[in-house]
Design an enzyme around this catalytic site. Structure first.
Site, mmCIF file in Angstrom:
data_model
loop_
_atom_site.group_PDB
_atom_site.id
_atom_site.type_symbol
_atom_site.label_atom_id
_atom_site.label_comp_id
_atom_site.label_asym_id
_atom_site.label_seq_id
_atom_site.Cartn_x
_atom_site.Cartn_y
_atom_site.Cartn_z
ATOM 1 N N TYR A 167 7.379 9.209 11.971
ATOM 2 C CA TYR A 167 7.233 8.990 13.415
ATOM 3 C C TYR A 167 8.004 10.063 14.190
ATOM 4 O O TYR A 167 7.543 10.601 15.173
ATOM 5 C CB TYR A 167 7.875 7.631 13.671
ATOM 6 C CG TYR A 167 7.259 6.709 14.668
ATOM 7 C CD1 TYR A 167 6.043 6.081 14.419
ATOM 8 C CD2 TYR A 167 7.951 6.404 15.844
ATOM 9 C CE1 TYR A 167 5.529 5.165 15.321
ATOM 10 C CE2 TYR A 167 7.439 5.487 16.746
ATOM 11 C CZ TYR A 167 6.238 4.875 16.490
ATOM 12 O OH TYR A 167 5.753 3.968 17.371
ATOM 13 N N HIS A 183 0.210 8.883 16.410
ATOM 14 C CA HIS A 183 0.415 7.601 17.099
ATOM 15 C C HIS A 183 0.500 7.872 18.591
ATOM 16 O O HIS A 183 1.343 8.652 19.044
ATOM 17 C CB HIS A 183 1.713 6.958 16.580
ATOM 18 C CG HIS A 183 2.286 5.920 17.485
ATOM 19 N ND1 HIS A 183 2.251 4.578 17.183
ATOM 20 C CD2 HIS A 183 2.932 6.025 18.684
ATOM 21 C CE1 HIS A 183 2.844 3.893 18.162
ATOM 22 N NE2 HIS A 183 3.268 4.748 19.082
ATOM 23 N N THR A 196 7.734 3.413 12.633
ATOM 24 C CA THR A 196 8.855 3.633 13.551
ATOM 25 C C THR A 196 10.161 3.859 12.795
ATOM 26 O O THR A 196 10.984 4.673 13.193
ATOM 27 C CB THR A 196 9.031 2.404 14.477
ATOM 28 O OG1 THR A 196 7.742 1.941 14.843
ATOM 29 C CG2 THR A 196 9.824 2.752 15.697
ATOM 30 N N HIS A 218 -4.770 3.788 7.900
ATOM 31 C CA HIS A 218 -3.444 3.765 8.539
ATOM 32 C C HIS A 218 -2.767 2.433 8.210
ATOM 33 O O HIS A 218 -2.911 1.448 8.932
ATOM 34 C CB HIS A 218 -3.608 3.932 10.060
ATOM 35 C CG HIS A 218 -2.330 4.089 10.825
ATOM 36 N ND1 HIS A 218 -1.947 5.274 11.409
ATOM 37 C CD2 HIS A 218 -1.348 3.212 11.104
ATOM 38 C CE1 HIS A 218 -0.777 5.109 12.016
ATOM 39 N NE2 HIS A 218 -0.404 3.866 11.846
ATOM 40 N N ASP A 235 -3.417 -0.577 11.017
ATOM 41 C CA ASP A 235 -1.968 -0.566 11.271
ATOM 42 C C ASP A 235 -1.326 -1.665 10.413
ATOM 43 O O ASP A 235 -0.361 -2.310 10.826
ATOM 44 C CB ASP A 235 -1.679 -0.794 12.760
ATOM 45 C CG ASP A 235 -0.379 -0.146 13.219
ATOM 46 O OD1 ASP A 235 0.277 0.520 12.387
ATOM 47 O OD2 ASP A 235 -0.015 -0.318 14.390
ATOM 48 N N HIS A 283 0.974 0.669 6.822
ATOM 49 C CA HIS A 283 2.400 0.816 6.504
ATOM 50 C C HIS A 283 2.651 0.083 5.189
ATOM 51 O O HIS A 283 3.227 -1.009 5.174
ATOM 52 C CB HIS A 283 3.246 0.285 7.654
ATOM 53 C CG HIS A 283 2.980 1.007 8.941
ATOM 54 N ND1 HIS A 283 3.381 2.311 9.138
ATOM 55 C CD2 HIS A 283 2.302 0.651 10.059
ATOM 56 C CE1 HIS A 283 2.985 2.719 10.334
ATOM 57 N NE2 HIS A 283 2.322 1.734 10.908
ATOM 58 N N GLY A 324 9.205 -1.184 10.022
ATOM 59 C CA GLY A 324 10.556 -1.429 10.507
ATOM 60 C C GLY A 324 10.510 -2.508 11.563
ATOM 61 O O GLY A 324 9.686 -2.460 12.459
ATOM 62 N N GLY A 325 11.361 -3.492 11.443
ATOM 63 C CA GLY A 325 11.332 -4.577 12.406
ATOM 64 C C GLY A 325 11.895 -4.128 13.726
ATOM 65 O O GLY A 325 13.017 -3.622 13.798
#
Ligand code: ZN
Length: 389
Positions: A129, A194, A98, A60, A286, A62, A67-68
């Site tokens: 998401y 998630h 996200t 898992h 993550d 990204h 995304g901030g």
């Protein structure tokens, strides 16, 4: 060809001190006192006094960056080749997070293809998401069937204030589409879910398993250790035979105190003490996801980022803090994710399997990392890097 001599092998089960011959990106022979004819071009690697483990699988990450939260300036950077290999990762599964708007599935697959070209094994989850999910071909089932890199759907957010609040019917439909894609292609067809902080916890997954024909093996719920109450439900879920994914954390001393997060080593010890099979947990990082940090009184302190380094750190804590045998602890980042995600040829040191290996000192410090037969890290330092690193 490479010949690793006299390493103590955890395959992940301990099989003793042996030699391992690698050729064509595969593990060819495992045995004692293996030799190669002088005419062969074989690189000898001295493994004496060291441990040889399967390459790690981070299920898992990204890889495109996360995304901030809190604004565009907080968007996190993409994963790099050496940012994975230096921590022993030889297989990565990428997903959107996200932000499934500023980043999309096309870019994700392009990134996965790039990592493959750079020498490691890489896969992706389709979807996002938010539900309805974004896909590459317009259909989850078709994506899994027709796109080599795609092995399932995720991460789908439930029980979270940032989720799209999918209805049960929407959720069920995407699970069914994912399962069908897996069945038709011989892939895992896994749904990586998630879990957020809401008290609804795993309700939707439990209902789907109870009311439909979709089995628990189709789900890989993640972040199960994000708070104590959720973790208790995850323990019950694993007792019923479901596999759960822990999220590792480099700053656990902070998160354990301020956010009620369950330390991975403690959680795994608890599951083993409950009699749960050591096959039923995985750890992922993550990686590249943003981690906003707040003080106990809610002040924003700054933003951190998940890193694959936590996989080995969590395994070390299992061994050193909780006295869990190494061969049990490393299943969480080798054979277990390989089985759950149907990654054939991965997760074990076995003849015929991919030559994905980590050679480590006895205190679990990485010395050499080999991916598909190629040395990526030597003396703890990456020797192969991406073009722009
Ligand atoms: Zn997540």
């Amino acid at each position: 060809m490479k010949l690793i001599k006299k390493a103590s092998i955890y395959a992940p089960e301990y099989i003793g001190e042996k030699d391992v011959l690698l050729a064509g990106g595969k593990i060819c022979r495992i045995g004692e006192n293996l030799t190669a004819p002088d005419s062969w071009d074989v690189e000898i690697i001295d493994g004496s006094g060291m441990l040889l483990l399967p390459g790690f699988i981070d299920s898992h990450v990204h890889v495109l960056g996360g995304g901030g939260e809190g604004g565009f300036a907080n968007r996190t950077p993409e994963a790099t080749l050496s940012g994975l290999t230096r921590y022993g990762i030889t297989t990565v599964v990428g997903c959107l997070g996200t932000d499934g708007y500023g980043r999309d599935i096309d870019s994700l697959i392009a990134k996965i293809k790039g990592l493959r070209e750079q020498g490691i094994s890489a896969y992706a989850y389709t979807g996002s998401y938010q539900v309805p999910v974004r896909t590459l071909t317009g259909s989850i089932t078709r994506d899994i069937m027709m796109i080599d890199e795609i092995i399932g759907t995720g991460e789908i957010a439930i029980s979270d204030h940032r989720s799209s609040q999918p209805t049960y019917e929407e959720f069920l439909r995407l699970c069914a589409d994912t399962r069908l894609g897996g069945i038709l292609s011989g892939k895992a067809g896994i749904i990586n879910i998630h879990l957020g902080d809401s008290p609804r916890k795993m309700d939707m997954i439990l209902k789907a398993i109870e009311e439909t024909e979709i089995p628990s093996t189709q789900f890989l719920p993640t972040h199960v250790n994000r708070n104590a109450a959720l973790f208790e439900e995850a323990v019950e879920y694993a007792k019923l035979g479901g596999t759960v994914d822990f999220t590792g954390n480099e700053d656990i001393d902070y998160w354990e105190t301020v956010c009620d997060e369950v330390r991975v080593s403690r959680g795994i010890k608890r599951m083993l003490d409950e009699g749960i099979s050591s096959d039923l947990f995985t750890i992922s990082s993550d990686g590249q996801g943003s981690l906003p940090l707040f003080s106990a009184d809610g002040q924003f302190l700054g933003i951190g980022m998940g890193q694959s380094s936590c996989l080995l750190k969590e395994v070390k804590e299992c061994v050193e803090k909780e006295n869990i045998p190494l061969e049990t602890a490393i299943k969480a980042i080798t054979s277990n994710p390989a089985r759950v995600l149907c990654l054939y040829g991965k997760g074990h040191i076995k003849e015929g399997f991919d030559a994905d290996l980590c050679l480590m000192t006895k205190d679990l410090t990485i010395d050499t990392v080999i991916a598909k037969g190629q040395i990526m890290v030597k003396n703890g330092e990456p020797v192969v890097k991406g073009l722009f690193e």
